[in-house]
Structure formats: C-alpha cells, structure tokens
Design a protein around this motif. Structure first.
Motif, PDB file in Angstrom:
ATOM      1  N   PHE A   1      13.163  80.303  33.552  1.00 23.51           N
ATOM      2  CA  PHE A   1      13.375  81.397  34.505  1.00 23.51           C
ATOM      3  C   PHE A   1      12.051  82.062  34.870  1.00 23.51           C
ATOM      4  CE2 PHE A   1      14.223  85.870  35.471  1.00 23.51           C
ATOM      5  CZ  PHE A   1      15.061  85.709  36.561  1.00 23.51           C
TER       6      PHE A   1
ATOM      7  N   ARG B   1      10.167  79.944  37.277  1.00 22.86           N
ATOM      8  CA  ARG B   1      10.733  80.062  38.627  1.00 22.86           C
ATOM      9  C   ARG B   1      10.271  81.364  39.293  1.00 22.86           C
ATOM     10  NH1 ARG B   1      16.882  78.796  40.378  1.00 22.86           N
ATOM     11  NH2 ARG B   1      16.240  76.821  39.500  1.00 22.86           N
ATOM     12  N   GLN B   2      10.288  82.448  38.546  1.00 23.36           N
ATOM     13  CA  GLN B   2       9.835  83.731  39.093  1.00 23.36           C
ATOM     14  C   GLN B   2       8.357  83.684  39.475  1.00 23.36           C
ATOM     15  OE1 GLN B   2      12.581  84.981  39.973  1.00 23.36           O
ATOM     16  NE2 GLN B   2      12.482  87.026  39.089  1.00 23.36           N
TER      17      GLN B   2
ATOM     18  N   ARG C   1       8.019  81.906  42.719  1.00 25.03           N
ATOM     19  CA  ARG C   1       8.424  82.777  43.835  1.00 25.03           C
ATOM     20  C   ARG C   1       7.318  83.782  44.156  1.00 25.03           C
ATOM     21  NH1 ARG C   1      13.881  82.144  46.166  1.00 25.03           N
ATOM     22  NH2 ARG C   1      13.555  84.250  46.983  1.00 25.03           N
TER      23      ARG C   1
ATOM     24  N   PRO D   1      14.918  93.807  35.979  1.00 23.05           N
ATOM     25  CA  PRO D   1      15.673  94.730  36.810  1.00 23.05           C
ATOM     26  C   PRO D   1      16.471  95.667  35.940  1.00 23.05           C
ATOM     27  CG  PRO D   1      16.450  92.477  37.086  1.00 23.05           C
ATOM     28  CD  PRO D   1      15.333  92.424  36.112  1.00 23.05           C
ATOM     29  N   ILE D   2      16.568  96.882  36.369  1.00 22.35           N
ATOM     30  CA  ILE D   2      17.150  97.885  35.503  1.00 22.35           C
ATOM     31  C   ILE D   2      18.654  97.918  35.642  1.00 22.35           C
ATOM     32  CG2 ILE D   2      15.224  99.413  35.188  1.00 22.35           C
ATOM     33  CD1 ILE D   2      15.810 100.680  37.773  1.00 22.35           C
ATOM     34  N   ARG D   3      19.299  97.949  34.545  1.00 23.66           N
ATOM     35  CA  ARG D   3      20.743  98.116  34.537  1.00 23.66           C
ATOM     36  C   ARG D   3      21.212  98.214  33.107  1.00 23.66           C
ATOM     37  NH1 ARG D   3      24.148 100.729  37.329  1.00 23.66           N
ATOM     38  NH2 ARG D   3      25.994 100.629  36.050  1.00 23.66           N
TER      39      ARG D   3
ATOM     40  N   GLU E   1      27.316  95.539  33.374  1.00 22.44           N
ATOM     41  CA  GLU E   1      26.761  94.831  34.516  1.00 22.44           C
ATOM     42  C   GLU E   1      25.478  94.091  34.141  1.00 22.44           C
ATOM     43  OE1 GLU E   1      28.727  97.736  37.779  1.00 22.44           O
ATOM     44  OE2 GLU E   1      26.613  97.914  37.349  1.00 22.44           O
TER      45      GLU E   1
ATOM     46  N   GLU F   1      26.455  90.888  32.618  1.00 26.99           N
ATOM     47  CA  GLU F   1      26.877  89.973  33.685  1.00 26.99           C
ATOM     48  C   GLU F   1      25.655  89.324  34.339  1.00 26.99           C
ATOM     49  OE1 GLU F   1      29.713  88.883  37.026  1.00 26.99           O
ATOM     50  OE2 GLU F   1      29.724  88.990  34.853  1.00 26.99           O
ATOM     51  N   ILE F   2      24.661  90.118  34.587  1.00 25.54           N
ATOM     52  CA  ILE F   2      23.468  89.612  35.265  1.00 25.54           C
ATOM     53  C   ILE F   2      22.678  88.685  34.341  1.00 25.54           C
ATOM     54  CG2 ILE F   2      21.226  90.343  36.182  1.00 25.54           C
ATOM     55  CD1 ILE F   2      22.945  92.929  37.090  1.00 25.54           C
TER      56      ILE F   2
ATOM     57  N   ALA G   1      24.188  85.390  34.434  1.00 27.13           N
ATOM     58  CA  ALA G   1      23.785  84.689  35.669  1.00 27.13           C
ATOM     59  C   ALA G   1      22.404  84.076  35.478  1.00 27.13           C
ATOM     60  CB  ALA G   1      23.785  85.662  36.839  1.00 27.13           C
ATOM     61  N   LYS G   2      21.512  84.847  34.883  1.00 26.98           N
ATOM     62  CA  LYS G   2      20.147  84.388  34.679  1.00 26.98           C
ATOM     63  C   LYS G   2      20.142  83.161  33.779  1.00 26.98           C
ATOM     64  CE  LYS G   2      16.860  87.551  33.992  1.00 26.98           C
ATOM     65  NZ  LYS G   2      15.943  88.465  33.253  1.00 26.98           N
TER      66      LYS G   2
ATOM     67  N   ARG H   1      22.549  80.976  33.453  1.00 28.03           N
ATOM     68  CA  ARG H   1      23.067  79.825  34.188  1.00 28.03           C
ATOM     69  C   ARG H   1      22.022  79.222  35.113  1.00 28.03           C
ATOM     70  NH1 ARG H   1      28.034  82.269  33.605  1.00 28.03           N
ATOM     71  NH2 ARG H   1      27.858  83.593  35.429  1.00 28.03           N
ATOM     72  N   ILE H   2      21.258  80.100  35.762  1.00 25.96           N
ATOM     73  CA  ILE H   2      20.205  79.614  36.657  1.00 25.96           C
ATOM     74  C   ILE H   2      19.141  78.883  35.834  1.00 25.96           C
ATOM     75  CG2 ILE H   2      18.284  80.359  38.119  1.00 25.96           C
ATOM     76  CD1 ILE H   2      20.182  82.616  39.084  1.00 25.96           C
TER      77      ILE H   2
ATOM     78  N   PRO I   1      27.771  96.421  42.229  1.00 29.11           N
ATOM     79  CA  PRO I   1      26.972  96.662  41.027  1.00 29.11           C
ATOM     80  C   PRO I   1      25.477  96.673  41.311  1.00 29.11           C
ATOM     81  CG  PRO I   1      27.815  94.419  41.030  1.00 29.11           C
ATOM     82  CD  PRO I   1      28.405  95.097  42.237  1.00 29.11           C
TER      83      PRO I   1
ATOM     84  N   MET J   1      23.439  99.331  41.144  1.00 30.36           N
ATOM     85  CA  MET J   1      22.809 100.611  41.481  1.00 30.36           C
ATOM     86  C   MET J   1      22.321 101.226  40.178  1.00 30.36           C
ATOM     87  SD  MET J   1      22.643 101.382  44.689  1.00 30.36           S
ATOM     88  CE  MET J   1      22.484 103.167  44.883  1.00 30.36           C
ATOM     89  N   GLU J   2      21.294 102.040  40.269  1.00 35.27           N
ATOM     90  CA  GLU J   2      20.766 102.731  39.105  1.00 35.27           C
ATOM     91  C   GLU J   2      20.768 104.228  39.358  1.00 35.27           C
ATOM     92  OE1 GLU J   2      19.852 102.374  36.067  1.00 35.27           O
ATOM     93  OE2 GLU J   2      20.506 100.295  36.184  1.00 35.27           O
TER      94      GLU J   2
ATOM     95  N   ASN K   1      11.152  86.225  50.881  1.00 26.76           N
ATOM     96  CA  ASN K   1      10.051  86.809  50.109  1.00 26.76           C
ATOM     97  C   ASN K   1      10.313  88.258  49.699  1.00 26.76           C
ATOM     98  OD1 ASN K   1       8.187  84.690  49.841  1.00 26.76           O
ATOM     99  ND2 ASN K   1       7.449  84.991  51.929  1.00 26.76           N
TER     100      ASN K   1
ATOM    101  N   ASN L   1      14.521  90.080  43.402  1.00 25.20           N
ATOM    102  CA  ASN L   1      15.746  89.997  42.591  1.00 25.20           C
ATOM    103  C   ASN L   1      16.793  89.096  43.237  1.00 25.20           C
ATOM    104  OD1 ASN L   1      14.680  91.654  40.678  1.00 25.20           O
ATOM    105  ND2 ASN L   1      15.735  93.497  41.358  1.00 25.20           N
ATOM    106  N   TYR L   2      16.302  88.112  44.004  1.00 25.86           N
ATOM    107  CA  TYR L   2      17.186  87.175  44.709  1.00 25.86           C
ATOM    108  C   TYR L   2      18.240  86.551  43.796  1.00 25.86           C
ATOM    109  CZ  TYR L   2      14.596  83.561  42.339  1.00 25.86           C
ATOM    110  OH  TYR L   2      14.069  82.791  41.353  1.00 25.86           O
ATOM    111  N   TRP L   3      17.844  86.290  42.545  1.00 28.41           N
ATOM    112  CA  TRP L   3      18.739  85.569  41.628  1.00 28.41           C
ATOM    113  C   TRP L   3      19.973  86.392  41.271  1.00 28.41           C
ATOM    114  CZ3 TRP L   3      19.229  88.102  37.009  1.00 28.41           C
ATOM    115  CH2 TRP L   3      18.226  89.032  36.710  1.00 28.41           C
ATOM    116  N   MET L   4      19.851  87.719  41.303  1.00 33.90           N
ATOM    117  CA  MET L   4      21.022  88.555  41.050  1.00 33.90           C
ATOM    118  C   MET L   4      22.004  88.442  42.213  1.00 33.90           C
ATOM    119  SD  MET L   4      18.800  91.798  39.747  1.00 33.90           S
ATOM    120  CE  MET L   4      20.102  92.964  39.434  1.00 33.90           C
TER     121      MET L   4
ATOM    122  N   LYS M   1      23.880  85.118  42.281  1.00 34.45           N
ATOM    123  CA  LYS M   1      25.008  85.082  41.347  1.00 34.45           C
ATOM    124  C   LYS M   1      26.243  85.753  41.959  1.00 34.45           C
ATOM    125  CE  LYS M   1      27.820  86.015  37.949  1.00 34.45           C
ATOM    126  NZ  LYS M   1      28.994  85.177  37.836  1.00 34.45           N
TER     127      LYS M   1
ATOM    128  N   HIS N   1      19.922  97.077  43.309  1.00 35.36           N
ATOM    129  CA  HIS N   1      18.776  96.325  42.793  1.00 35.36           C
ATOM    130  C   HIS N   1      18.916  94.832  42.993  1.00 35.36           C
ATOM    131  CE1 HIS N   1      16.293  99.528  41.107  1.00 35.36           C
ATOM    132  NE2 HIS N   1      17.438 100.182  41.185  1.00 35.36           N
TER     133      HIS N   1
END
Lengths: 107, 258
Positions: free
Chosen positions: A45, A48-49, A52, A89-91, A95, A98-99, A102-103, A105-106, B50, B52-53, B108, B112-115, B118, B132
């Motif tokens: 991961f 990949r980042q 990008r 990413p903040i969370r 949730e 959940e994210i 997803a990460k 799986r990717i 989902p 939001m922060e 570009n 956070n495209y990957w979120m 999903k 986010h």
C-alpha cells in the motif's frame, strides 16, 4: 531490499507507464506484517501511495495535501491518531476499521 | 476568521479559526464574499456519508476575491484582486482526465482515492468541504478559503455582475444544466421535469437554453411551482391532478419527448 523501476511509453501518446517492483521482507514475520497493515504501513500500500505521489509531482509540480490547513477543534481521538501517524486519514471508531479493511483488500 | 464546522452528526458550529495559508505552490487564498449551503451538505449533517471529521470546515459553493497566490500559479490565469467563482471539484489540469476536460475525475487531487474506491467503486477528484474520502479539503462556508490548483478551477467574473447572479456557477447551475444536457434536447422539444427543487429550477432554465419549446414542471409545493412559472415552465401540481402521465398526455397530445 531489492527491486527496480521501469519507465515505458504508454500507447498512443498517453504518457509514461511507471512500473515499480520492490522486494522487501519486513522484519517480524507474519504477525508484524498484520500489525503493519492495521497501522496503514503495509509495504504494498505504501508503495502504491508513493507512486501516486510521484505521479502527482511529475504531472502537476506538487504533491496535493491538506497537511497544515486550518480546521476546527478536533476530537481527542482524532488528534491522537493524527499525531501518531500524519499520513493516515483521520477517523475514529467503526468507520476507520471499515476503511482499514478496504486498505487491506487493495494491498 | 469565522467558519462553519462540522462537529458531529447533527452538530454544526461557527468557530473562530486561524486564516488559511498557502500550502502548495499552486494554491491561492480567496476572501469569500458569497457562499451557499448545498442540498448535499444535508447528507453530511445527517451523517449519511462517512469520513467526516469533527472540526472539518463545510461548504463547496463559494466565490470571492483572490488575496494571495502561490509562486507556482500562472499569473496570466489568476492574480491578486481577481474576482472568482470557485468550482467545487478540485482539478489539477495536467492529468489524463483533466486534459480531456473531465475535471471531476482528476486523479491527482485526491490522495485519499483508495477510500472513495472502496465506498463508491471509483474515486472522483478532491472536493471542498466534503469528507476525507475526497481528501478533506477545507470548505468555503468561511471568511477565507484555500484553493489548490488555483490556475485551473476558479472562474474569473467581470466587475458589475452581482454575486447572486454568478455564485451558482460553483455547483448547482452546472448540475441542473448537466441534467438537461443528458436528455439530448432538440429545438422544439417538450421536456417534463419531476420535482421543482433548486437543481430542477436550473434544469428548467437550462432546458430552454438548450432549445426546448415547452417545459412542464411537476411538484406539489406552490412556491416552487410559482418559481418554475417565473422561469417559463408550465406546471402540474401532482396533488391536484388524478394522474400525472395522463395529464401530460393531454397537455402534449402524447408528443412528450423527454
């Protein structure tokens, strides 16, 4: 660590394909790898980042970011997570799980 | 500055915060003169989307005056003092999609495209004030806003046109226009539009711009139907007719094209 990066022209003038292959065996075996994934530090991961970010830098001249932007008061949990890992990413709570799934799986 | 912050589901507050700063070479700072609350902000308010922060600044429909530009902004395209409407999609202008003018697909502007992949299947560009998974860019319901890739998104507005004539170019007017565009209106067509909310009001006007001869607007709220009439539409109050489709057939001799 071992590996290579290839640059190859894309068909019909569509730019350049960048292919990165990195061989990296993280220390600590399967358990460490699972923990790394949970923390968003899975090598695949992260690779990949990085690609990008590299693409964004080459194409636009900068790496898009919100780090340092002004915001309202964060919750304690969010602030702690941000401090622990600025890239993540903040969370909080469900949730975020959940994210992270997803990460995984990717990756 | 003052800004509207999302503080949890059903909780918004106006907070006093530091002014935004240039973070990247192609950023600009805009002193915001007009901003809107979008219908889709309600999805965030109600907690349906989902990522939001607490503390996120809301708003993706805003305009204002450029007060600062980064070193990488093309001065021929944007300079201090320009009056701009900011498009809500953040587009780099350089990628595969931007070169085809598919700005909302910029790959570009959303790290956070990957979120989003999903949750949505594929990722749109970064968006202002919209979770986010669209990278959490601070929104425009504030006195100042940071605009990334500022030489691409903002539309320059000439002096003499008041804010409320142009601020809708940020999102809702193009949304209504796109709806009308999607039905391939030919000159002389009759178009029926179900619902007369804000997007539909722009769709009504866009349908005429695209050559429609008649627009028939359908709703149950009189104040919305009156606004549709002001835009040139004929109206049907569906609570007052037995069958909307039969009514449309009667009004058009079955020649309803859309």
């Amino acid at each position: 660590m071992d590996g290579y990066v290839k640059f190859r022209p894309a068909p019909a003038g569509r730019g350049t394909l960048v292919i990165a292959r990195v061989l990296y065996r993280p220390p600590g075996g399967a358990a460490a790898r699972a923990v790394a994934k949970m923390l968003g530090k899975d090598p695949k991961f992260m690779m990949r980042q990085d690609l990008r970010r590299f693409k964004a830098l080459i194409e636009t001249g900068e790496i898009p970011t919100i780090d340092g932007q002004t915001h309202g008061p964060r919750s304690v949990a969010t602030a702690a997570m941000r401090l622990a890992d600025p890239d993540r990413p903040i969370r909080g709570d469900a949730e975020m799980r959940e994210i992270l799934n997803a990460k995984r799986r990717i990756a | 500055m003052k800004a509207v912050c999302w503080m949890g589901v059903g909780k918004m507050s106006v907070e006093t915060l530091p002014d935004p700063e240039i973070l990247n070479r192609r950023d600009a700072i805009v002193r915001i003169t007009s901003t809107c609350i979008c219908g889709s902000d309600l999805h965030l308010y109600n907690g349906f989307i989902p990522t939001m922060e607490q503390g996120d600044i809301m708003g993706h429909e805003f305009m204002g005056e450029v007060v600062e530009v980064g070193a990488g902004v093309d001065r021929d395209k944007l300079k201090i003092g320009d009056r701009v409407v900011v498009r809500f999609t953040i587009a780099c202008g350089n990628c595969f999609f931007c070169k085809r003018e598919l700005w909302s697909c910029c790959d570009n502007s959303n790290p956070n495209y990957w979120m989003a992949e999903k949750l949505l299947g594929s990722s749109p560009s970064g968006l202002f004030g919209y979770t986010h998974m669209m990278d959490g860019y601070a929104g425009g319901q504030a006195q100042y806003g940071r605009v990334p890739f500022a030489d691409v998104g903002p539309l320059k507005i000439p002096e003499g046109i008041p804010d409320d004539k142009v601020v809708f170019l940020s999102d809702i007017f193009p949304t209504g226009y796109f709806g009308a565009l999607n039905v391939d209106i030919k000159p002389g067509d009759t178009v029926a539009i179900w619902g007369c909310g804000p997007v539909a009001q722009f769709a009504i006007r866009s349908a005429f711009m695209l050559g429609a001869e008649r627009v028939i607007a359908i709703d149950r709220f009189d104040y919305r139907l009156r606004l549709a009439e002001e835009g040139g539409a004929e109206t049907i109050n569906y609570e007052q007719v037995g069958d909307v489709v039969e009514t449309l057939k009667d009004m058009t001799g079955t020649r309803l094209m859309h």
